[in-house]
Design an enzyme around this catalytic site. Structure first.
Site, PDB file in Angstrom:
ATOM      1  N   ASP A  17      -0.793  12.014  17.116  1.00 24.86           N
ATOM      2  CA  ASP A  17      -0.578  10.738  17.778  1.00 24.86           C
ATOM      3  C   ASP A  17      -0.640   9.589  16.777  1.00 24.86           C
ATOM      4  O   ASP A  17      -1.043   9.751  15.628  1.00 24.86           O
ATOM      5  CB  ASP A  17      -1.563  10.549  18.946  1.00 24.86           C
ATOM      6  N   LYS A  18      -0.247   8.445  17.221  1.00 23.73           N
ATOM      7  CA  LYS A  18      -0.109   7.270  16.351  1.00 23.73           C
ATOM      8  C   LYS A  18      -1.398   6.939  15.621  1.00 23.73           C
ATOM      9  O   LYS A  18      -1.376   6.475  14.466  1.00 23.73           O
ATOM     10  CB  LYS A  18       0.350   6.080  17.207  1.00 23.73           C
TER      11      LYS A  18
END
Length: 246
Positions: free
Chosen positions: A106-107
């Protein structure tokens, strides 16, 4: 191997684009078996010919296998209209080869990310039935204990009822109300490591992936940097996935 156009071969290695290959050929930068070649539409067999680019042999691979130190704030996706993706960190020629991230970070997670254009290998690495292990380093807001280690080993049930496979939680240090841990999982549910730790009252502060299967993050790579997998790394990865198919 089937013959291919020279400009396509060069583009597939990331050395230049097909348009740039024509310009380089006009400058005398391309040779086939020691003879200058100014026609990049010419088709050759890269396994039986010696193609050179500015005097250096061109090593052609049927597939591309890369490791990247994914930085924070970048999406594990092939494209996004508004945000930077991991493909934006690679030479543009890789996009034309169909390179994609294997699974997702994820980011707000950094660390090891594998990228390839080998769809078969990508499927094996992300398929839950093959149980490829992934190791994460996390700093969590909370003091984790042996009972949490035991809960991970038994298989965590998340707050929404999602059941996770047994996983390994290794507590490296607990200080000032925070826990420094390693988490090993064999599946890739949505935000799984974050959700597992949160379920034990220790939300993640930082999260980094250290390894996937036998491939370990190269400590020499800084965030945003990447390199091709070494032969030994690729062979170990292929060996593990093949054994998982038996």
């Amino acid at each position: 191997m089937a013959v291919q156009r020279i400009d396509k071969l060069l583009a597939s290695t990331g050395l230049c684009s097909r348009k740039e290959a024509a310009a380089c050929a006009r400058k005398g930068a391309i040779a086939v078996d020691g003879t200058l070649c100014r026609d990049v539409s010419k088709k050759i067999d890269p396994e039986s010919c010696c193609l050179t680019f500015y005097g250096k042999p061109v090593c052609y691979q049927e597939h591309i296998y890369l490791m990247m130190h994914k930085p924070l704030g970048v999406l594990s996706a092939t494209e996004d209209r508004d945000q930077k993706t991991v493909l934006d960190l690679l030479p543009k020629q890789y996009r034309s080869r169909g390179v994609f991230p294997v699974g997702r970070l994820d980011k707000d997670t950094s660390g090891l990310l594998l990228l390839t254009d080998d769809g078969a290998l990508g499927h094996v690495l992300t398929s839950p039935k093959h149980q490829v292990s992934k190791v994460y380093h996390a700093v969590a807001d909370g003091e984790l204990k042996q009972e949490d280690v035991d809960a991970f080993a038994a298989g965590i049930e998340l707050r929404d009822g999602t059941k996770c496979r047994p996983a390994k939680l290794e507590i490296r240090a607990v200080q000032d109300g925070k826990s420094d841990v390693l988490v090993t999982v064999t599946e890739g549910k949505y935000h799984q490591v974050r959700r597992m730790l949160a379920s034990r009252g220790a939300p993640v502060l930082t999260l980094e992936r250290l390894s996937e299967g036998p491939v370990v993050m190269d400590a020499a790579l800084k965030p945003g940097e990447w390199r091709a997998l070494k032969r030994q790394e690729l062979e170990a990865l292929q060996s593990e996935t093949e054994s998982g198919n038996r």
